[in-house]
Scaffold this motif. Structure first.
Motif, short mmCIF file in Angstrom:
data_model
loop_
_atom_site.label_atom_id
_atom_site.label_comp_id
_atom_site.label_asym_id
_atom_site.label_seq_id
_atom_site.Cartn_x
_atom_site.Cartn_y
_atom_site.Cartn_z
N ASP A 413 8.00 7.56 10.90
CA ASP A 413 7.01 7.85 11.93
C ASP A 413 6.02 8.90 11.42
N GLY A 414 5.10 8.47 10.55
CA GLY A 414 4.12 9.38 9.99
C GLY A 414 4.66 10.10 8.78
N CYS A 415 3.81 10.99 8.22
CA CYS A 415 4.17 11.78 7.04
C CYS A 415 4.11 13.26 7.38
N SER A 416 4.68 14.07 6.52
CA SER A 416 4.94 15.47 6.86
C SER A 416 3.68 16.33 7.02
N THR A 417 2.55 15.92 6.45
CA THR A 417 1.33 16.75 6.55
C THR A 417 0.20 16.07 7.32
N ASP A 418 0.55 15.11 8.16
CA ASP A 418 -0.50 14.47 8.97
C ASP A 418 -1.22 15.50 9.85
N LEU A 434 -4.15 12.65 2.12
CA LEU A 434 -3.04 13.51 2.51
C LEU A 434 -1.66 12.91 2.27
N ARG A 435 -1.52 11.61 2.32
CA ARG A 435 -0.20 11.00 2.32
C ARG A 435 0.24 10.56 0.91
N ASP A 436 1.47 10.97 0.56
CA ASP A 436 2.12 10.46 -0.64
C ASP A 436 3.05 9.33 -0.18
N ILE A 437 2.53 8.11 -0.17
CA ILE A 437 3.23 6.98 0.44
C ILE A 437 4.15 6.31 -0.59
N GLN A 451 -3.98 5.77 5.11
CA GLN A 451 -4.23 7.15 4.70
C GLN A 451 -5.05 7.92 5.74
N TYR A 452 -4.82 9.23 5.74
CA TYR A 452 -5.68 10.19 6.41
C TYR A 452 -6.32 11.06 5.34
N VAL A 453 -7.41 11.77 5.70
CA VAL A 453 -8.06 12.71 4.78
C VAL A 453 -8.07 14.11 5.38
#
Length: 618
Positions: A413-418, A434-437, A451-453
């Motif tokens: 459910d999302g990534c740690s730095t969203d 931001l995301r290391d997927i 991705q988000y920026v």
């Protein structure tokens, strides 16, 4: 004792003739002691009735025979019929008035008879039967009684604020309403050779992110218009504020404003939309207190507490949090005033419930603006004044951070730095993914990568503002200069923070390269402006003209908070602006403005903007 003397003695023992002032006051006292008519309005009514009846009683007593219904009785009946007196209270007063009137008439008749008998026996002045002897009250005494009653009633009425003539209640004097309205016609012209690949980064950050894997997504992200002109857009702004002086040292305010969206830098509403109703937003809500004469502390959502220009902060921008402002004239030099501001401004709080579909919640991550400013205002002489300030703005925890590896393909459910993506941005800042997927080991090439920026640079600004007002040819000339330096800007630090390969996504040169050597940015900005005439037109006939130049490098400041008109808002912009205003009536003026801008670095982007507007304030 003779028969005449006996009659005279009996007459002296009778009650004094009916006095309406005393009777009204006695009746009011007795009524209050019994729990009736306790309010000030009823006190005022009784006093007013008594003062009127001083004259009515004197007239009635001078007649040979009192009428069947006295002026007092008629007045009480009229007050009952008009609703001024409650029915039960009025009937009680009416009964008492009738009884007292009959007693007064009887006493007058007996006194007249005794006087006539005494005169005929003692040889005094003879009174004919039916004549009445009336005690004389001089005009001076009657005026004094009236004035005393009136003064007492009006003093109490004024204290309680319900009956002071030509006055408004005391509380209403402490509240004021202020507002302004602006109607604008705006046209934007774009150069034909502008780059047509300008990504709308704020839009990309909304929703679930943009999939950057070309194997799973061939659609482009949202793209800004950069070539098609926009002509004759009618736009409007309205603001309405209510401000209260709670006490000599405490104030509060609430202001509503128009606006197309939640943008913090503009309250302008584009008209049209099928003639739909327009939105209203809560623009300000604050309380301020002055613990001492030279210090004001304000909390809530309030106007800009710093001396600044729209190079850094839009004129429509308001601040959340708390600010302490001081201002004090020097005892040794009354022409020199020192001022300053300390601000603790929360920019964004991370969600309490993130990730929403996980039992393990993320820790609190809050973003802040810590601001400190010190300045001086020096009145050199009648024609020259200099004002300057130096500020430090520390934007804490607003930079993007690369996340821990997150397996979105497995249902994460999302990534740690969203949380580190900005809540609001315009354009110009250097951005990073931001995301290391993590890739699906069973289908790595087909793993979606939404991705988000976030902002790649840190921001710790030094802001220097200078203003000089002088007189030239009988009019005011104002010169403004503003220089900003982001002391935290470092190109190597930006590149290293991105971490993963290809994480920096903008601000490259026009050649199309995306390596570190192609990266173009900077941390400086400045503005120069000259204004001739009245800086703020107010009286009919006031006018001004102005001209200026701005240059804002991409990472000189966060791009989300400055003027939204210059180059469409944000940073990585340079250009000049011309304008002027003329007041066609009191507090109503016309303004025209021309702005021509282009990019500092990167692909070409030239924008010309024309604004024609009417403004009014009240």
């Amino acid at each position: 004792m003779t028969e005449a003397a006996t009659a005279a003695a009996r007459a002296e023992a009778l009650p004094l003739p009916f006095n309406p002032v005393n009777e009204a006051m006695n009746h009011l006292t007795n009524t209050q002691s019994r729990g009736g008519m306790p309010t000030l309005r009823k006190c005022a009514l009784a006093a007013a009735v008594a003062s009127v009846l001083v004259f009515a009683a004197g007239s009635a007593a001078a007649q040979t025979a009192a009428p069947a219904e006295t002026a007092m009785v008629k007045l009480i009946r009229g007050l009952i019929q008009s609703g001024t007196l409650a029915k039960d209270v009025g009937e009680a007063l009416l009964a008492q008035a009738q009884t007292e009137a009959m007693a007064a008439q009887q006493a007058q008749r007996m006194a007249a008879t005794a006087t006539a008998a005494s005169a005929s026996t003692a040889g005094g002045v003879r009174l004919e039967a039916g004549d009445v002897r009336v005690p004389y009250i001089s005009q001076t005494v009657r005026d004094q009684i009236r004035d005393e009653v009136k003064a007492q009633v009006m003093a109490q009425a004024k204290d309680e604020g319900w009956a002071a003539p030509n006055e408004t209640p005391e509380w209403s004097k402490r509240i004021r309403v202020e507002g302004d309205v602006r109607v604008r016609n705006e046209s934007r012209s774009y150069a034909g050779n502008n780059s047509n690949i300008e990504i709308n980064w704020p839009e990309l950050n909304r929703g679930s992110g943009y999939d950057v894997n070309p194997n799973t997504n061939l659609a482009l992200p949202s793209i800004l218009n950069t070539r098609q002109d926009r002509r004759n857009l009618f736009r409007a702004r309205a603001r309405l504020g209510v401000y209260a002086d709670i006490s000599e040292n405490t104030k509060a305010g609430v202001r509503l404003a128009s606006g197309s969206d939640e943008s913090p830098v503009s309250t302008t509403q584009t008209l049209g939309g099928g003639l739909s109703k327009k939105s209203v937003w809560l623009d300000q809500m604050w309380i301020s207190h002055k613990p001492v004469d030279w210090l004001t502390v304000t909390g809530g959502r309030f106007g800009n507490p710093f001396m600044s220009t729209d190079l850094v902060y839009s004129n429509d921008l308001n601040f959340d949090g708390i600010a302490a402002q001081f201002e004090k004239k020097l005892a040794s030099n009354k022409d020199l005033t020192l001022f300053g501001t300390l601000g603790l401004i929360p920019l964004e709080y991370s969600s309490d419930n993130s990730p929403s579909r996980s039992q393990d919640k993320a820790k609190s991550e809050n973003k802040w603006l810590l601001g400190a400013q010190f300045g001086a205002d020096w009145k050199i002489d009648e024609d020259n004044r200099v004002r300057g300030a130096l500020a430090y703005y520390n934007f804490r925890n607003i930079s993007g951070q690369v996340s821990q590896p997150c397996a979105l393909y497995a249902g994460a459910d999302g990534c740690s730095t969203d949380w580190s993506r900005p809540a609001f941005m315009q354009k110009g800042n250097t951005l990073m993914l931001l995301r290391d997927i993590s890739l699906d080991p069973l289908n790595p090439a087909g793993t979606p990568q939404p991705q988000y920026v976030g902002l790649a640079s840190k921001f710790r600004l030094i802001d220097l503002n200078l203003r000089w007002d002088t007189a030239v040819a009988g009019n005011n000339l104002r010169l403004d200069a503003n220089f900003v330096r982001n002391t935290a800007y470092d190109a190597n630090d930006i590149w290293n923070r991105a971490g993963i390969r290809g994480a920096i996504v903008n601000n490259f040169g026009a050649t199309g390269g995306t390596s570190k050597s192609d990266f173009k940015s900077g941390g400086n900005a400045y503005m120069l402006q000259a204004t001739y005439g009245k800086p703020a037109p107010a009286a009919r006939g006031d006018w001004n003209v102005l001209a200026g130049y701005k240059r804002i490098e991409p990472d000189a400041m966060p791009d989300g908070y400055n003027d939204s008109t210059f180059h469409g808002g944000g940073t990585n912009a340079r250009g000049y602006f011309l304008g002027g205003s003329y007041a066609i009536d009191k507090n109503m003026w016309f303004t025209g403005r021309w702005i021509s801008t282009k990019e500092v670095y990167g692909p070409p982007l030239s924008i010309d903007t024309l604004q024609l507007e009417f403004n009014a304030r009240f």
